[in-house]
Write a protein that holds these residues in place. Structure first.
Motif, mmCIF file in Angstrom:
data_model
loop_
_atom_site.group_PDB
_atom_site.id
_atom_site.type_symbol
_atom_site.label_atom_id
_atom_site.label_comp_id
_atom_site.label_asym_id
_atom_site.label_seq_id
_atom_site.Cartn_x
_atom_site.Cartn_y
_atom_site.Cartn_z
ATOM 1 N N PRO A 1 -42.652 56.985 -34.374
ATOM 2 C CA PRO A 1 -43.951 56.696 -33.552
ATOM 3 C C PRO A 1 -44.779 55.866 -34.199
ATOM 4 O O PRO A 1 -44.873 55.635 -35.626
ATOM 5 N N GLU A 2 -45.564 54.950 -33.252
ATOM 6 C CA GLU A 2 -46.520 54.274 -33.824
ATOM 7 C C GLU A 2 -47.708 54.668 -34.474
ATOM 8 O O GLU A 2 -48.378 55.722 -33.864
ATOM 9 N N THR A 3 -48.250 54.065 -35.515
ATOM 10 C CA THR A 3 -49.341 54.507 -36.301
ATOM 11 C C THR A 3 -49.932 53.372 -36.525
ATOM 12 O O THR A 3 -49.826 52.086 -36.526
ATOM 13 N N ILE A 4 -51.612 53.761 -36.989
ATOM 14 C CA ILE A 4 -52.365 52.736 -37.299
ATOM 15 C C ILE A 4 -52.993 53.144 -38.392
ATOM 16 O O ILE A 4 -53.443 54.276 -38.782
ATOM 17 N N THR A 5 -53.555 52.324 -39.306
ATOM 18 C CA THR A 5 -54.486 53.063 -40.517
ATOM 19 C C THR A 5 -56.102 52.838 -40.042
ATOM 20 O O THR A 5 -56.369 52.326 -39.027
ATOM 21 N N ILE A 6 -56.910 53.821 -40.474
ATOM 22 C CA ILE A 6 -57.954 54.041 -40.124
ATOM 23 C C ILE A 6 -59.012 52.698 -40.161
ATOM 24 O O ILE A 6 -59.526 52.436 -39.494
ATOM 25 N N GLN A 7 -58.560 52.296 -41.260
ATOM 26 C CA GLN A 7 -59.231 50.849 -41.594
ATOM 27 C C GLN A 7 -58.853 49.776 -40.400
ATOM 28 O O GLN A 7 -59.865 49.346 -39.849
ATOM 29 N N ASP A 19 -67.767 56.064 -39.585
ATOM 30 C CA ASP A 19 -67.833 56.719 -38.308
ATOM 31 C C ASP A 19 -66.842 57.275 -37.765
ATOM 32 O O ASP A 19 -66.556 58.278 -37.156
ATOM 33 N N VAL A 20 -65.682 56.440 -37.951
ATOM 34 C CA VAL A 20 -64.129 56.940 -37.391
ATOM 35 C C VAL A 20 -63.790 58.331 -38.157
ATOM 36 O O VAL A 20 -63.304 58.972 -37.738
ATOM 37 N N ILE A 21 -64.074 58.029 -39.515
ATOM 38 C CA ILE A 21 -63.625 59.321 -40.520
ATOM 39 C C ILE A 21 -64.305 60.561 -40.032
ATOM 40 O O ILE A 21 -63.875 61.910 -39.782
ATOM 41 N N LYS A 22 -65.809 60.573 -39.743
ATOM 42 C CA LYS A 22 -66.507 61.376 -39.148
ATOM 43 C C LYS A 22 -66.027 62.018 -37.854
ATOM 44 O O LYS A 22 -65.802 63.354 -37.529
ATOM 45 N N LEU A 23 -65.641 61.307 -36.792
ATOM 46 C CA LEU A 23 -65.073 61.753 -35.597
ATOM 47 C C LEU A 23 -63.631 62.367 -35.850
ATOM 48 O O LEU A 23 -63.499 63.689 -35.159
ATOM 49 N N LEU A 24 -62.913 61.842 -36.809
ATOM 50 C CA LEU A 24 -61.542 62.478 -37.094
ATOM 51 C C LEU A 24 -61.916 64.067 -37.656
ATOM 52 O O LEU A 24 -61.206 64.896 -37.487
ATOM 53 N N LYS A 26 -64.389 65.816 -36.938
ATOM 54 C CA LYS A 26 -64.705 66.590 -35.739
ATOM 55 C C LYS A 26 -63.313 66.942 -35.084
ATOM 56 O O LYS A 26 -63.298 68.336 -34.827
ATOM 57 N N GLN A 27 -62.044 66.324 -35.165
ATOM 58 C CA GLN A 27 -60.925 66.745 -34.457
ATOM 59 C C GLN A 27 -60.366 67.671 -35.697
ATOM 60 O O GLN A 27 -58.978 67.808 -35.360
ATOM 61 N N GLY A 28 -60.868 67.908 -36.796
ATOM 62 C CA GLY A 28 -60.189 68.784 -37.857
ATOM 63 C C GLY A 28 -59.234 68.148 -38.593
ATOM 64 O O GLY A 28 -58.319 68.403 -39.546
ATOM 65 N N GLN A 29 -59.556 66.926 -38.866
ATOM 66 C CA GLN A 29 -58.541 65.800 -39.758
ATOM 67 C C GLN A 29 -59.451 65.246 -40.793
ATOM 68 O O GLN A 29 -60.348 64.595 -40.464
ATOM 69 N N MET A 30 -58.798 65.784 -41.893
ATOM 70 C CA MET A 30 -59.448 65.185 -42.989
ATOM 71 C C MET A 30 -59.055 64.140 -43.441
ATOM 72 O O MET A 30 -57.813 64.344 -44.343
ATOM 73 N N ALA A 39 -50.783 57.103 -32.648
ATOM 74 C CA ALA A 39 -51.128 56.134 -31.269
ATOM 75 C C ALA A 39 -52.288 57.238 -30.624
ATOM 76 O O ALA A 39 -53.361 56.655 -30.128
ATOM 77 N N ASP A 40 -51.776 58.247 -30.324
ATOM 78 C CA ASP A 40 -52.473 59.171 -29.348
ATOM 79 C C ASP A 40 -53.736 59.455 -30.103
ATOM 80 O O ASP A 40 -55.026 59.451 -29.373
ATOM 81 N N MET A 41 -54.008 59.807 -31.361
ATOM 82 C CA MET A 41 -55.260 60.134 -31.688
ATOM 83 C C MET A 41 -56.224 58.881 -32.040
ATOM 84 O O MET A 41 -57.247 59.027 -31.912
#
Ligand code: GTP
Ligand code: MG
Length: 369
Positions: A1-7, A19-24, A26-30, A39-41
Motif C-alpha cells: 500500500p502507498e504510504t507517506i510520512t507526516i513530514q 497541525d497534521v499531528i493534532k488532526l491525526l 483526533k482520529q485516534g492516531q498518536m 494514502a487513505d488517511m
C-alpha cells in the motif's frame, strides 16, 4: 500500500507538521513527524485542512513511458550491443583498444577502468556496439547494469591468470540477465599462458566451450599483439545473427544511461545507449529524476549528429540535472510530462530515503531500550 510520512504530507500541503499531528490525534492516531500513514488517511487529513486531493499512483505516472516490445511498427535489424566483462587487469580495455585502434587503457588512472565506456565499430560493413566495464571489485553494480543492457557478453579471461572472482561474478550477472557469452581467452602471447586451464576452470561454472564439446563460442586472443581480433569479431557477428536482433527505429527513443557527469562548460552530460526508437535533437526525455530537451547529440569521436537509432551509444547535452548511470530513459511528448515524471520519481526517492532514515532511528531506539 502507498504510504507517506507526516513530514512529507505537511510539506506538500504547506501546512505545519504539528497541525497534521493534532488532526491525526483526533482520529485516534498518536504519531510523530517521521511516522508514515497510508494514502487513505493522508487524503482524509488533507481534505480536513481544505485541500483538494489528486492521488497519483505510480502506474499512472509511469504508464506508457516504456512501451515494452516494438509491436507498433516495422522492425529492422539493429547492431548487437556487446559488453566486455571480466576480472581486473585481464585486458578488457586493451582488447577494445585493439579492436578500435585506440589507446584508452594507457590513459586511465592506474590502468584501472572506473566507468563504463560505449563505442561503436564497423566490421565487414556491420556495426557492433561495445560497452567496456570495470573489472575492479568495487564496481559490481556497474557490471550488473552492463549485463542487463546488452545482447552479448564477451567474457575476457587472461590466459596467464585464469578464472578469478570477478570472472565468476560476471558469469553470474550474465546468466541472470539471460545473455549469451563469448569467451575471449586473452594474453596468449605471454610465456606462462595456459588457455587449456581456463577452459577447464570454466567447466566448473557450467560454461562448456566449443573445443570441449559445448556451444559457447571461444577465441584465443592477444590484445597486445592484435592476434585473432578478426576471429573475435566474427564470433560476435555469428552470435548476433542467431539472436536476430531487431528494433523499430521510427518510434520515440528509449534506452539506458551509461554514464552521467557534470561538465564545467557543457553542463550535465549523459552517455546513453539508445535501445529502441530514434533519439533526435529537440526531443524531450526523462531519465530517473532528471529531464531535459536534447540540445546536441555527439558521437564518441565528438561529431554532432541529428539523431541516434537503436543500439547507438551517444552523448546527450541538454539535461537540466545529471542523470545517473543505470537510469532508464524515455522520450516523452512534452515538457510538462517530463517534469511530472521527474518530480514524481524524485519524490518517491526522497520518501524512500526518509522511510529508511526513520526505520534506522527506530531500530536504534529499540537497541538502546
Ligand atoms: P580493468 O578495467 O581495471 O578491469 O582492467 P582491464 O581488464 O581493462 O585491463 P587493461 O586493458 O587495462 O590491461 C591490463 C594490463 O594487461 C595492461 O598492462 C595491459 O597492457 C596488459 N595486457 C592487456 N592485454 C594484453 C595481452 O594480450 N598481452 C599482454 N602481454 N598484456 C596485455
Ligand atoms: Mg579496463
Amino acid at each position: 500500500p502507498e504510504t507517506i510520512t507526516i513530514q512529507e504530507l505537511s510539506n506538500r500541503m504547506a501546512e505545519r507538521g504539528v497541525d497534521v499531528i493534532k488532526l491525526l490525534m483526533k482520529q485516534g492516531q498518536m504519531l510523530k513527524i517521521n511516522d508514515t500513514i497510508d494514502a487513505d488517511m493522508a487524503q482524509l487529513i488533507a481534505e480536513e485542512l481544505g485541500h483538494t486531493v489528486k492521488r497519483v499512483a505510480e502506474s499512472d505516472v509511469e504508464e506508457g513511458l516504456f512501451r515494452i516490445g516494438d509491436e507498433d511498427g516495422d522492425l529492422v535489424s539493429r547492431p548487437p550491443v556487446v559488453t566486455i566483462m571480466g576480472h581486473v587487469d585481464h585486458g578488457k580495455t586493451s582488447l577494445l583498444d585493439a579492436i578500435r585502434s585506440t589507446k584508452v587503457a594507457a590513459g586511465e588512472a592506474g590502468g584501472i577502468t572506473q566507468h563504463i565506456g560505449a563505442y561503436q565499430v564497423e566490421s565487414k560493413g556491420q556495426k557492433i556496439t561495445f560497452i567496456d566495464t570495470p573489472g575492479h571489485e568495487a564496481f559490481t553494480a556497474m557490471r550488473s547494469r552492463g549485463a542487463k543492457a546488452t545482447d552479448i557478453v564477451i567474457l575476457v579471461v587472461a590466459a596467464d591468470d585464469g578464472v578469478m572472482p570477478t570472472t565468476v561474478e560476471a558469469i553470474n550477472h550474465t546468466r541472470a540477465a539471460g545473455v549469451p557469452i563469448i569467451v575471449a581467452i586473452n594474453k596468449i602471447d605471454k610465456p606462462d599462458a595456459d588457455p587449456q586451464r581456463v577452459r577447464t576452470a570454466l567447466l566448473q561454472h557450467e560454461i562448456v566451450v566449443e573445443s570441449m564439446g559445448g556451444d559457447t563460442l571461444e577465441v584465443e586472443v592477444s590484445a597486445k599483439q592484435r592476434l585473432n581480433l578478426d576471429k573475435l569479431l566474427e564470433a560476435v557477428l555469428l552470435q548476433s545473427e542467431v539472436l536476430e536482433l531487431k528494433a523499430n527505429p521510427t518510434r520515440p527513443a528509449e534506452g539506458t544511461v551509461i554514464e552521467g557527469k557534470l561538465d564545467k562548460g557543457r553542463g550535465p552530460v549523459a552517455t546513453v545507449l539508445v535501445q529502441r526508437g530514434t533519439l533526435k535533437v529537440g526531443d524531450i526525455l526523462v531519465a530517473g529524476g532528471a529531464w531535459g530537451r536534447v540540445r546536441a547529440l555527439l558521437t564518441e569521436s565528438g561529431d554532432a549528429v541529428r539523431d541516434a537509432g537503436p543500439s547507438t551509444p551517444v552523448e546527450v547535452l541538454g539535461f537540466q540535472e545529471t542523470p545517473e548511470a543505470g537510469d532508464r530513459f524515455a522520450v516523452v511528448e512534452n515538457e510538462a510530462r517530463a517534469r511530472e515524471v521527474a518530480d514524481y520519481r524524485l519524490r518517491v526517492k526522497r520518501e524512500k530515503a526518509q522511510a529508511r532514515g526513520s526505520a534506522a532511528r527506530g531500530s536504534l531506539a529499540e537497541m538502546m531500550s
